[in-house]
Design an enzyme around this catalytic site. Sequence first.
Site, PDB file in Angstrom:
ATOM      1  N   HIS A  34       0.852  -1.194   0.000  1.00  0.00           N
ATOM      2  CA  HIS A  34       0.000   0.000   0.000  1.00  0.00           C
ATOM      3  C   HIS A  34       0.880   1.233   0.000  1.00  0.00           C
ATOM      4  O   HIS A  34       1.950   1.236   0.610  1.00  0.00           O
ATOM      5  CB  HIS A  34      -0.909   0.019   1.246  1.00  0.00           C
ATOM      6  CG  HIS A  34      -2.061   0.956   1.094  1.00  0.00           C
ATOM      7  ND1 HIS A  34      -1.978   2.286   1.416  1.00  0.00           N
ATOM      8  CD2 HIS A  34      -3.313   0.740   0.622  1.00  0.00           C
ATOM      9  CE1 HIS A  34      -3.142   2.853   1.153  1.00  0.00           C
ATOM     10  NE2 HIS A  34      -3.969   1.951   0.665  1.00  0.00           N
ATOM     11  N   GLU A  86      -7.794  -5.464  -0.216  1.00  0.00           N
ATOM     12  CA  GLU A  86      -8.319  -6.244  -1.334  1.00  0.00           C
ATOM     13  C   GLU A  86      -8.212  -7.747  -1.121  1.00  0.00           C
ATOM     14  O   GLU A  86      -8.992  -8.510  -1.681  1.00  0.00           O
ATOM     15  CB  GLU A  86      -7.585  -5.863  -2.632  1.00  0.00           C
ATOM     16  CG  GLU A  86      -7.609  -4.397  -2.971  1.00  0.00           C
ATOM     17  CD  GLU A  86      -8.952  -3.920  -3.505  1.00  0.00           C
ATOM     18  OE1 GLU A  86      -9.977  -4.459  -3.068  1.00  0.00           O
ATOM     19  OE2 GLU A  86      -8.957  -3.022  -4.347  1.00  0.00           O
TER      20      GLU A  86
HETATM   21  N1  ACO Z   1       3.974  -7.575  -4.688  1.00  0.00           N
HETATM   22  C1  ACO Z   1       5.309  -7.580  -4.893  1.00  0.00           C
HETATM   23  N2  ACO Z   1       6.086  -6.491  -4.719  1.00  0.00           N
HETATM   24  C2  ACO Z   1       5.485  -5.367  -4.344  1.00  0.00           C
HETATM   25  C3  ACO Z   1       4.105  -5.286  -4.115  1.00  0.00           C
HETATM   26  C4  ACO Z   1       3.352  -6.467  -4.291  1.00  0.00           C
HETATM   27  N3  ACO Z   1       2.041  -6.487  -4.090  1.00  0.00           N
HETATM   28  N4  ACO Z   1       3.774  -4.046  -3.745  1.00  0.00           N
HETATM   29  C5  ACO Z   1       4.903  -3.331  -3.757  1.00  0.00           C
HETATM   30  N5  ACO Z   1       5.942  -4.130  -4.113  1.00  0.00           N
HETATM   31  C6  ACO Z   1       7.341  -3.763  -4.205  1.00  0.00           C
HETATM   32  C7  ACO Z   1       7.640  -3.032  -5.508  1.00  0.00           C
HETATM   33  O1  ACO Z   1       8.012  -3.919  -6.503  1.00  0.00           O
HETATM   34  C8  ACO Z   1       8.771  -2.122  -5.087  1.00  0.00           C
HETATM   35  O2  ACO Z   1       9.949  -2.886  -5.018  1.00  0.00           O
HETATM   36  P1  ACO Z   1      11.357  -2.253  -5.499  1.00  0.00           P
HETATM   37  O3  ACO Z   1      11.516  -0.988  -4.718  1.00  0.00           O
HETATM   38  O4  ACO Z   1      12.343  -3.308  -5.191  1.00  0.00           O
HETATM   39  O5  ACO Z   1      11.193  -1.957  -6.960  1.00  0.00           O
HETATM   40  C9  ACO Z   1       8.430  -1.765  -3.647  1.00  0.00           C
HETATM   41  O6  ACO Z   1       7.626  -2.834  -3.160  1.00  0.00           O
HETATM   42  C10 ACO Z   1       7.653  -0.458  -3.503  1.00  0.00           C
HETATM   43  O7  ACO Z   1       6.603  -0.466  -4.425  1.00  0.00           O
HETATM   44  P2  ACO Z   1       5.983   0.836  -5.055  1.00  0.00           P
HETATM   45  O8  ACO Z   1       5.506   0.497  -6.427  1.00  0.00           O
HETATM   46  O9  ACO Z   1       6.880   2.005  -4.889  1.00  0.00           O
HETATM   47  O10 ACO Z   1       4.738   1.063  -4.119  1.00  0.00           O
HETATM   48  P3  ACO Z   1       3.539   2.015  -4.442  1.00  0.00           P
HETATM   49  O11 ACO Z   1       3.268   2.778  -3.223  1.00  0.00           O
HETATM   50  O12 ACO Z   1       3.749   2.776  -5.693  1.00  0.00           O
HETATM   51  O13 ACO Z   1       2.386   0.959  -4.762  1.00  0.00           O
HETATM   52  C11 ACO Z   1       0.569  -0.496  -4.637  1.00  0.00           C
HETATM   53  C12 ACO Z   1       1.345   0.607  -3.912  1.00  0.00           C
HETATM   54  C13 ACO Z   1       0.201  -0.031  -6.040  1.00  0.00           C
HETATM   55  C14 ACO Z   1      -0.717  -0.807  -3.866  1.00  0.00           C
HETATM   56  C15 ACO Z   1       1.469  -1.763  -4.722  1.00  0.00           C
HETATM   57  O14 ACO Z   1       1.772  -2.207  -3.418  1.00  0.00           O
HETATM   58  C16 ACO Z   1       0.834  -2.875  -5.551  1.00  0.00           C
HETATM   59  O15 ACO Z   1       1.002  -2.869  -6.767  1.00  0.00           O
HETATM   60  N6  ACO Z   1       0.125  -3.842  -4.898  1.00  0.00           N
HETATM   61  C17 ACO Z   1      -0.534  -4.904  -5.638  1.00  0.00           C
HETATM   62  C18 ACO Z   1      -1.876  -4.425  -6.195  1.00  0.00           C
HETATM   63  C19 ACO Z   1      -2.916  -4.231  -5.117  1.00  0.00           C
HETATM   64  O16 ACO Z   1      -3.013  -4.981  -4.145  1.00  0.00           O
HETATM   65  N7  ACO Z   1      -3.714  -3.182  -5.305  1.00  0.00           N
HETATM   66  C20 ACO Z   1      -4.763  -2.773  -4.331  1.00  0.00           C
HETATM   67  C21 ACO Z   1      -4.276  -1.632  -3.504  1.00  0.00           C
HETATM   68  S1  ACO Z   1      -5.347  -1.247  -2.170  1.00  0.00           S
HETATM   69  C22 ACO Z   1      -6.482  -0.152  -2.854  1.00  0.00           C
HETATM   70  O17 ACO Z   1      -6.181   0.692  -3.636  1.00  0.00           O
HETATM   71  C23 ACO Z   1      -7.867  -0.250  -2.436  1.00  0.00           C
END
Ligand code: ACO
Length: 388
Positions: free
Chosen positions: A271, A325
């Site tokens: 998140h 989610e």
């Molecule tokens: N699985 C694997 N790796 C992840 C995940 C995940 N679910 N979430 C974040 N990471 C990793 C990224 O790859 C990144 O790694 P790196 O720095 O080595 O490249 C690091 O964690 C940080 O990720 P960011 O993309 O900077 O995090 P951001 O804040 O932009 O994204 C998000 C948040 C979009 C929710 C992300 O965690 C994600 O894609 N999750 C999966 C999709 C999901 O569950 N969406 C629902 C969100 S809740 C809602 O909106 C109601």
Amino acid sequence: MSGPIGGGVNVAETDLPKPEGLEGVVAAATALSHVFGEEGRLVYRGYDIHELAGNASFEEVAHLLWIGHLPNRTELDAFCAKLWDNRSLPEGVLTTLRALPADAAPMDALRTGVSAFGAIDHQRFEPAPDLDEAIALTARVPSILAAFFRLRQGKEPVPPRNDLNTAQNYLYQLFGVVPEKRHWQPLQVYLVLLADHGMNASTFTARVIASTQSDLCSAITGAVGALKGPLHGGAPSKVLDMLSEIGAAENVDAWLTDALDRGERLMGFGHRVYKAEDPRAEILRGMAEEASDPDFFALSKRTEDRALEMLAERKPGRRLYTNVEFYSAAVLAAVGLPGDMFTPTFAVSRTVGWTAHVLEQTANNRLIRPQSEFVGRTDKRFTSIDER
Ligand code: ACO
């Protein structure tokens, strides 16, 4: 890093780090809700979400967010009557929904239905958004979804009943039978949990549109589009897909390892703001354990546990936890909804938050118009088409 959007800062002329994805940027002042990311807390107008979930009805929470306080009984009765009396769809909206292909995604049908509502009932939505419009639109979102859900199966829409609460009536309009309490009650808690969530992407979208003095239907149409993406509200059906692909506990490790090796994101984890467990995930986990099939819950729990361990190993310091989610999927499936209705059902709830934010933005508006850092060239000369 924080600073108000549209605060007159010329980003190109500063040495400030550029916040990717506006991370940490304060985009608006709001009294509606706040996510305390470090603590894993969510507050709606002063109430911790644990105070409301399981205690307040969805209608009480809508009243709280829109009007500012939890209603007394007289206020609630009048409020529900107004909300429930607004559920019928104008014929033109139904005609629009009938024209959509049966294989259209329900989120696309919702986006179209809200937009059609704005065009067909446009006099209602002019000039500035107000509470009556917010109530009318919120009451009709479940009716739009239920109508499309039935039309795509070749069935006629079921007219709403104004003696059923939002969760009951939504299930009634979807399936044509008054739901049992074991189905509508978890749905009601889900709707309470999802009603608002600080400056999330779809809410920001709605506020940006409202800030141009556009109408409420345009703001909510945009918000539906933003919610649809898997990085925001589009994840829960993908959680269901993931769990069905995994299939059994013995496959969990291999499936997760393969997905992470391919660089994929695990749906339902991570998140932007929470750096602790999402409190809604904790509540939904308990509900999923009670409401869903024991084998499905066991598989979900095993997958969650191993995913958290693997994410901690592979992304040390990222503090990736279960988000709302992951267990939404189990709860909504237990309620009887198919996977492609999960995100639309999120929208049924979040329309309250979106419209409340639009009203808040409108009450104290300034155009939201941020800056960009220009990284292009400025020295090109025009040449005629034959010289290129
Ligand atoms: N699985 C694997 N790796 C992840 C995940 C995940 N679910 N979430 C974040 N990471 C990793 C990224 O790859 C990144 O790694 P790196 O720095 O080595 O490249 C690091 O964690 C940080 O990720 P960011 O993309 O900077 O995090 P951001 O804040 O932009 O994204 C998000 C948040 C979009 C929710 C992300 O965690 C994600 O894609 N999750 C999966 C999709 C999901 O569950 N969406 C629902 C969100 S809740 C809602 O909106 C109601």
